[in-house]
Design an enzyme around this catalytic site. Structure first.
Site, PDB file in Angstrom:
ATOM      1  N   GLY A  12      24.463  30.200  80.567  1.00  0.00           N
ATOM      2  CA  GLY A  12      24.571  28.765  80.289  1.00  0.00           C
ATOM      3  C   GLY A  12      25.719  28.380  79.375  1.00  0.00           C
ATOM      4  CG  ASN A  14      30.771  27.053  82.651  1.00  0.00           C
ATOM      5  OD1 ASN A  14      31.816  26.428  82.598  1.00  0.00           O
ATOM      6  ND2 ASN A  14      30.712  28.342  82.922  1.00  0.00           N
ATOM      7  CG  LEU A  85      23.033  33.129  90.301  1.00  0.00           C
ATOM      8  CD1 LEU A  85      22.663  34.541  89.869  1.00  0.00           C
ATOM      9  CD2 LEU A  85      24.517  33.050  90.624  1.00  0.00           C
ATOM     10  CB  ILE A  88      21.381  22.878  96.654  1.00  0.00           C
ATOM     11  CG1 ILE A  88      22.002  23.362  95.343  1.00  0.00           C
ATOM     12  CG2 ILE A  88      20.725  21.516  96.496  1.00  0.00           C
ATOM     13  CD1 ILE A  88      21.001  23.593  94.215  1.00  0.00           C
ATOM     14  CG  ASN A 102      28.726  25.560  92.454  1.00  0.00           C
ATOM     15  OD1 ASN A 102      28.114  25.909  91.448  1.00  0.00           O
ATOM     16  ND2 ASN A 102      29.305  26.408  93.287  1.00  0.00           N
ATOM     17  CG  HIS A 104      33.015  30.124  93.664  1.00  0.00           C
ATOM     18  ND1 HIS A 104      31.838  30.844  93.760  1.00  0.00           N
ATOM     19  CD2 HIS A 104      33.987  30.939  94.133  1.00  0.00           C
ATOM     20  CE1 HIS A 104      32.096  32.037  94.259  1.00  0.00           C
ATOM     21  NE2 HIS A 104      33.393  32.111  94.502  1.00  0.00           N
ATOM     22  CG  ASP A 145      30.299  29.373  96.832  1.00  0.00           C
ATOM     23  OD1 ASP A 145      30.128  30.610  96.854  1.00  0.00           O
ATOM     24  OD2 ASP A 145      29.873  28.629  95.935  1.00  0.00           O
ATOM     25  CD  GLU A 174      33.888  29.599  84.757  1.00  0.00           C
ATOM     26  OE1 GLU A 174      33.289  29.924  83.719  1.00  0.00           O
ATOM     27  OE2 GLU A 174      33.668  30.141  85.852  1.00  0.00           O
TER      28      GLU A 174
END
Ligand code: GRF
Length: 191
Positions: A12, A14, A85, A88, A102, A104, A145, A174
């Site tokens: 977590g 991010n 992971l 959805i 999202n 990646h 993705d 990120e």
């Protein structure tokens, strides 16, 4: 008002970075953190940040109804996947059209898809002798993705870089770009 839920399966970092970025924002707030792992460190970060966090098992996510109910209870109108992971479910995609993004840790469409996460990605990039890697922020659709790309940023990969070196460079990208990309996506949808 945009009420964001962040989905995370692991550490977590991010999620915390995003929460910090919006902490003074009066129009966009992080209302909920959701994980599929009860022991994910993201729950510890949520506690420190004062953000409610919940856990739903894989089966609940695959079915989607319960998760959808809780998102509605929290008034969630935007979802951010930050190291999540699971795929959805279609019910969530339909309920949140162009409202789920999202990140990646590679330059999609390369090095994406099922099983390509975390160090698996960076190992594949190094093994392939790539000269660069980076991040891709994209809308989420029903395939791993494959949603429309919103933003990409690159970093160099030298022949002596290990997967850990690449991971560090990618994480830096990120932290630098994800919060701002989320903000711009939300604001552009309001125009
Ligand atoms: C990040 O590398 C992100 O790109 C990927 O999962 C990782 C999450 O790391 N989707 P953290 O849990 O935010 O530290």
């Amino acid at each position: 008002m945009t009420n964001i839920a962040i989905f995370a399966s692991g550490s977590g970092s991010n999620a915390e970075n995003i929460a910090d970025y919006f902490s003074e924002n009066s129009d966009i707030r992080i209302c909920l953190i959701v994980s599929n792992k009860a022991d994910a460190f993201v729950h510890e970060r949520a506690k420190k940040l004062g953000i409610p966090s919940l856990t739903y098992p894989k089966s609940e996510f695959e079915e989607g109804t319960r998760v959808l109910e809780i998102l509605r209870e929290y008034g969630i109108n935007f979802i951010v996947l930050a190291g999540f992971l699971l795929k959805i479910p279609g019910s969530l995609i339909e309920a949140y059209p162009r409202k789920i993004v999202n990140i990646h840790p590679a330059l999609l469409p390369k090095y994406g898809g099922k099983g390509m996460y975390g160090e698996h990605v960076h190992k594949a990039v190094v093994a392939a002798g790539e000269k660069e890697s980076g991040i891709t922020i994209h809308y989420v659709n029903e395939h791993y993705d494959e949603g429309q790309v919103i933003f990409q940023a690159k970093c160099d990969v030298s022949p002596t870089d290990t997967p850990e070196n690449v991971a560090q460079k990618v994480h830096e990208l990120e932290y630098r770009h994800f919060p701002e990309a989320i903000e711009k996506t939300i604001l552009s949808a309001q125009k």
